[in-house]
Write a protein that holds these residues in place. Structure first.
Motif, PDB file in Angstrom:
ATOM      1  N   MET A   1      10.621 -25.038 -34.286  1.00  0.00           N
ATOM      2  CA  MET A   1      11.200 -24.371 -34.964  1.00  0.00           C
ATOM      3  C   MET A   1      10.358 -23.975 -36.166  1.00  0.00           C
ATOM      4  O   MET A   1       9.975 -25.085 -36.879  1.00  0.00           O
ATOM      5  CB  MET A   1      12.734 -24.757 -35.450  1.00  0.00           C
ATOM      6  CG  MET A   1      13.544 -24.062 -36.147  1.00  0.00           C
ATOM      7  SD  MET A   1      15.107 -25.016 -36.854  1.00  0.00           S
ATOM      8  CE  MET A   1      15.962 -25.083 -35.358  1.00  0.00           C
ATOM      9  N   LYS A   2      10.274 -22.670 -36.698  1.00  0.00           N
ATOM     10  CA  LYS A   2       9.666 -22.334 -37.697  1.00  0.00           C
ATOM     11  C   LYS A   2      10.201 -22.842 -39.155  1.00  0.00           C
ATOM     12  O   LYS A   2      11.589 -22.967 -39.169  1.00  0.00           O
ATOM     13  CB  LYS A   2       9.531 -20.915 -37.800  1.00  0.00           C
ATOM     14  CG  LYS A   2       8.955 -20.234 -39.139  1.00  0.00           C
ATOM     15  CD  LYS A   2       8.861 -18.546 -39.073  1.00  0.00           C
ATOM     16  CE  LYS A   2       8.008 -17.977 -40.056  1.00  0.00           C
ATOM     17  NZ  LYS A   2       8.242 -16.383 -39.849  1.00  0.00           N
ATOM     18  N   GLN A   3       9.327 -23.244 -39.823  1.00  0.00           N
ATOM     19  CA  GLN A   3       9.672 -24.074 -41.273  1.00  0.00           C
ATOM     20  C   GLN A   3       9.481 -23.133 -42.494  1.00  0.00           C
ATOM     21  O   GLN A   3       8.254 -23.014 -42.651  1.00  0.00           O
ATOM     22  CB  GLN A   3       9.231 -25.479 -41.375  1.00  0.00           C
ATOM     23  CG  GLN A   3       9.750 -26.446 -40.146  1.00  0.00           C
ATOM     24  CD  GLN A   3       9.217 -27.672 -40.295  1.00  0.00           C
ATOM     25  OE1 GLN A   3       8.128 -27.941 -40.516  1.00  0.00           O
ATOM     26  NE2 GLN A   3      10.098 -28.621 -40.125  1.00  0.00           N
ATOM     27  N   VAL A   4      10.334 -22.937 -43.289  1.00  0.00           N
ATOM     28  CA  VAL A   4       9.907 -22.297 -44.518  1.00  0.00           C
ATOM     29  C   VAL A   4      10.528 -22.915 -45.588  1.00  0.00           C
ATOM     30  O   VAL A   4      11.828 -23.531 -45.732  1.00  0.00           O
ATOM     31  CB  VAL A   4      10.825 -20.739 -44.488  1.00  0.00           C
ATOM     32  CG1 VAL A   4      10.633 -19.889 -45.642  1.00  0.00           C
ATOM     33  CG2 VAL A   4      10.052 -20.009 -43.099  1.00  0.00           C
ATOM     34  N   HIS A  18      19.378 -16.269 -46.870  1.00  0.00           N
ATOM     35  CA  HIS A  18      20.409 -15.660 -46.233  1.00  0.00           C
ATOM     36  C   HIS A  18      19.801 -14.664 -45.268  1.00  0.00           C
ATOM     37  O   HIS A  18      20.426 -14.483 -43.991  1.00  0.00           O
ATOM     38  CB  HIS A  18      21.377 -14.993 -46.978  1.00  0.00           C
ATOM     39  CG  HIS A  18      22.254 -14.085 -46.272  1.00  0.00           C
ATOM     40  ND1 HIS A  18      23.506 -14.564 -45.161  1.00  0.00           N
ATOM     41  CD2 HIS A  18      22.393 -12.736 -46.020  1.00  0.00           C
ATOM     42  CE1 HIS A  18      23.821 -13.270 -44.870  1.00  0.00           C
ATOM     43  NE2 HIS A  18      23.214 -12.378 -45.240  1.00  0.00           N
ATOM     44  N   PHE A  19      19.114 -13.757 -45.727  1.00  0.00           N
ATOM     45  CA  PHE A  19      18.631 -12.642 -44.872  1.00  0.00           C
ATOM     46  C   PHE A  19      17.424 -13.211 -43.592  1.00  0.00           C
ATOM     47  O   PHE A  19      17.362 -12.774 -42.620  1.00  0.00           O
ATOM     48  CB  PHE A  19      17.594 -11.767 -45.625  1.00  0.00           C
ATOM     49  CG  PHE A  19      18.811 -10.694 -46.080  1.00  0.00           C
ATOM     50  CD1 PHE A  19      19.860  -9.923 -45.358  1.00  0.00           C
ATOM     51  CD2 PHE A  19      19.157 -10.808 -47.592  1.00  0.00           C
ATOM     52  CE1 PHE A  19      20.879  -9.049 -45.929  1.00  0.00           C
ATOM     53  CE2 PHE A  19      20.141 -10.069 -48.400  1.00  0.00           C
ATOM     54  CZ  PHE A  19      20.899  -9.165 -47.307  1.00  0.00           C
ATOM     55  N   LEU A  20      16.930 -14.216 -44.186  1.00  0.00           N
ATOM     56  CA  LEU A  20      15.860 -15.135 -43.022  1.00  0.00           C
ATOM     57  C   LEU A  20      16.517 -15.478 -41.951  1.00  0.00           C
ATOM     58  O   LEU A  20      16.328 -15.155 -40.602  1.00  0.00           O
ATOM     59  CB  LEU A  20      15.083 -16.334 -43.547  1.00  0.00           C
ATOM     60  CG  LEU A  20      14.098 -15.864 -44.358  1.00  0.00           C
ATOM     61  CD1 LEU A  20      13.401 -17.105 -45.315  1.00  0.00           C
ATOM     62  CD2 LEU A  20      12.845 -15.399 -43.620  1.00  0.00           C
ATOM     63  N   GLN A  21      17.935 -16.256 -42.197  1.00  0.00           N
ATOM     64  CA  GLN A  21      18.819 -16.624 -40.916  1.00  0.00           C
ATOM     65  C   GLN A  21      19.462 -15.263 -40.374  1.00  0.00           C
ATOM     66  O   GLN A  21      19.464 -15.367 -39.157  1.00  0.00           O
ATOM     67  CB  GLN A  21      20.070 -17.560 -41.805  1.00  0.00           C
ATOM     68  CG  GLN A  21      19.463 -18.786 -42.588  1.00  0.00           C
ATOM     69  CD  GLN A  21      19.189 -19.661 -41.377  1.00  0.00           C
ATOM     70  OE1 GLN A  21      18.951 -19.345 -40.321  1.00  0.00           O
ATOM     71  NE2 GLN A  21      19.418 -20.920 -41.942  1.00  0.00           N
ATOM     72  N   SER A  22      19.948 -14.248 -41.023  1.00  0.00           N
ATOM     73  CA  SER A  22      20.520 -13.168 -40.210  1.00  0.00           C
ATOM     74  C   SER A  22      19.673 -12.169 -39.670  1.00  0.00           C
ATOM     75  O   SER A  22      20.107 -11.911 -38.706  1.00  0.00           O
ATOM     76  CB  SER A  22      21.374 -12.575 -41.298  1.00  0.00           C
ATOM     77  OG  SER A  22      20.592 -11.844 -42.261  1.00  0.00           O
ATOM     78  N   LEU A  23      18.545 -12.119 -39.934  1.00  0.00           N
ATOM     79  CA  LEU A  23      17.661 -11.142 -39.257  1.00  0.00           C
ATOM     80  C   LEU A  23      16.542 -11.817 -38.371  1.00  0.00           C
ATOM     81  O   LEU A  23      16.345 -10.972 -37.630  1.00  0.00           O
ATOM     82  CB  LEU A  23      16.585 -10.387 -40.372  1.00  0.00           C
ATOM     83  CG  LEU A  23      17.251  -9.530 -41.446  1.00  0.00           C
ATOM     84  CD1 LEU A  23      16.440  -9.075 -42.619  1.00  0.00           C
ATOM     85  CD2 LEU A  23      18.187  -8.427 -40.929  1.00  0.00           C
ATOM     86  N   PRO A  25      15.325 -13.515 -35.033  1.00  0.00           N
ATOM     87  CA  PRO A  25      16.087 -13.642 -33.649  1.00  0.00           C
ATOM     88  C   PRO A  25      15.779 -14.844 -32.973  1.00  0.00           C
ATOM     89  O   PRO A  25      16.519 -15.121 -32.238  1.00  0.00           O
ATOM     90  CB  PRO A  25      15.020 -12.630 -32.923  1.00  0.00           C
ATOM     91  CG  PRO A  25      13.585 -12.684 -33.649  1.00  0.00           C
ATOM     92  CD  PRO A  25      13.976 -12.813 -35.243  1.00  0.00           C
ATOM     93  N   GLU A  26      15.173 -15.724 -33.887  1.00  0.00           N
ATOM     94  CA  GLU A  26      15.064 -17.177 -33.541  1.00  0.00           C
ATOM     95  C   GLU A  26      15.581 -17.990 -34.688  1.00  0.00           C
ATOM     96  O   GLU A  26      15.446 -17.745 -35.873  1.00  0.00           O
ATOM     97  CB  GLU A  26      13.359 -17.697 -33.259  1.00  0.00           C
ATOM     98  CG  GLU A  26      12.944 -16.930 -32.164  1.00  0.00           C
ATOM     99  CD  GLU A  26      13.547 -16.970 -30.711  1.00  0.00           C
ATOM    100  OE1 GLU A  26      14.041 -18.216 -30.834  1.00  0.00           O
ATOM    101  OE2 GLU A  26      13.287 -16.267 -30.059  1.00  0.00           O
ATOM    102  N   PRO A  27      16.080 -19.278 -34.390  1.00  0.00           N
ATOM    103  CA  PRO A  27      16.414 -20.302 -35.683  1.00  0.00           C
ATOM    104  C   PRO A  27      15.260 -20.555 -36.605  1.00  0.00           C
ATOM    105  O   PRO A  27      14.178 -20.703 -36.088  1.00  0.00           O
ATOM    106  CB  PRO A  27      16.846 -21.486 -34.821  1.00  0.00           C
ATOM    107  CG  PRO A  27      17.174 -20.817 -33.177  1.00  0.00           C
ATOM    108  CD  PRO A  27      15.952 -19.924 -33.225  1.00  0.00           C
TER     109      PRO A  27
END
Length: 376
Positions: A1-4, A18-23, A25-27
């Motif tokens: 999983m990508k980590q930010v 929020h927008f990272l989560q909503s936009l 396509p991957e978790p």
């Protein structure tokens, strides 16, 4: 999983998460680091009504206009639309010192409504019509009213967003970040007091504290702190549906629900990171309030919200990738319009991190003019 990692839990950092989560396509696994000290958003409340601004900077207006348009959509995505203590379109009432200036602003609003229909209805109100909207106001002047103006409580917004993000794969670390470094493994390391963590991408959304993280990497940063004090008055007046007021001079009047009325905020360039109450500086706000709303004379100040804004030499925000660095993103310089521009900046940063098309062209807000290598 990508980590930010997002360093800074104000409105830019929260909206970016929020927008990272909503936009995406991957978790995505997101960690927000913020010790909460001096944060401008938590101390703020404001008026979302950029269409009446006469700033000459077209890039600022384009950003602020998009920010105002985004709010209802963003809050709906966050399941916060029904909480009127956070955000409510109550309209904006604006005063000018003479009829000629008011007439100029009236025509400016009409022109801007062509590209920003969210301005809503535009009207010049007589003193009698003003008093119908806010019985406490005593004035012989006319004012401009637009129905699309909104009030926002930044403090309540941050609490609600944190609650919503915690339900997702977002972790909050209420700790200060000492520094960040890039490893030969092409990862960024976030250094805390007792440990360190690695991430594929890092967003620096620390506002006025941005130089603390970029100076060790060899950068000079055009960002400076500005102190803002916001007065909270506790009254018995039914203020929940009153419009927000932009009077002549400093000191916007923001009526909230349950009789709370907020006044401010100050713009103290010399105050920097000072978080102490300065009654001498806030007195002009009270004096300006009493001239317009004499019934509030003697109303005790319930509390004073104090935060530190970040601003640049030309007062324009910047955001994007740090020059010469991979996967290190930044946003700062939002100034006193951070509540308006913050969400659209956060969304654009998320789109950049995800490498998807952006809604606005970020080239106009590039960090390059504001972040330079010291050797340059």
């Amino acid at each position: 999983m990508k980590q930010v990692a997002i360093i800074g839990g104000g409105i830019v950092g929260m909206s970016c998460a929020h927008f990272l989560q909503s936009l995406s396509p991957e978790p995505i696994e997101i960690t927000i680091f913020d010790d909460g000290k001096g944060q401008a958003t938590k101390a703020s409340a404001g008026i979302i009504s950029p269409w009446l601004s006469q700033r000459r900077n077209k890039d600022w207006y384009a950003l602020a206009k998009e920010g105002a348009r985004l709010y209802p959509e963003w809050l709906a995505e966050m399941n916060l639309s029904d909480d009127k203590t956070i955000y409510q379109q109550v309209g904006t009432l604006l005063f000018k010192k003479n009829e000629a200036l008011l007439d100029k602003l009236y025509h400016l609003a009409l022109e801007r409504r062509k590209e920003a229909p969210e301005i809503g209805d535009i009207a010049r109100l007589t003193p009698e019509e003003i008093k119908e909207k806010i019985p406490l106001i005593e004035t012989s002047q006319s004012a401009l009213f637009i129905s699309g103006g909104a009030r926002l409580d930044g403090q309540r917004l941050m609490t609600a967003i944190r609650r919503e993000l915690t339900k997702q794969t977002v972790t909050f670390e209420d700790k200060a970040v000492l520094n960040v470094s890039y490893s030969d493994k092409k990862q960024w390391t976030v250094h805390l007091e007792n440990r360190q963590e690695t991430f594929e991408q890092v967003v620096l959304a620390t506002g006025a504290w941005l130089p603390d993280l970029l100076t060790p990497l060899g950068y000079e940063v055009d960002v400076r702190p500005q102190k803002g004090q916001l007065l909270v008055l506790d009254t018995d007046f039914p203020s929940k549906d009153w419009p927000v007021i932009m009077p002549q001079g400093e000191g916007d009047i923001i009526p909230l629900r349950h009789g709370e009325i907020l006044i401010g905020a100050t713009h103290e360039n010399e105050g920097g990171f000072d978080l102490t109450v300065d009654t001498e500086t806030t007195q002009p706000l009270i004096d300006n309030l009493i001239r317009l709303v004499p019934q509030l004379k003697g109303t005790p100040i319930k509390t004073v919200r104090i935060g530190t804004r970040a601003y640049t030499s030309d007062f324009l925000p910047f955001f994007g990738c740090v020059p010469g660095q991979d996967n290190l993103f930044v946003a700062s310089g939002l100034g006193s319009s951070g509540l308006t521009t913050g969400p659209v900046i956060g969304k654009t940063l998320a789109q950049m991190l995800l490498n998807i098309p952006t809604d606005i062209d970020p080239i106009h807000y590039s960090p390059v003019p504001y972040i330079k290598k010291e050797a340059d």
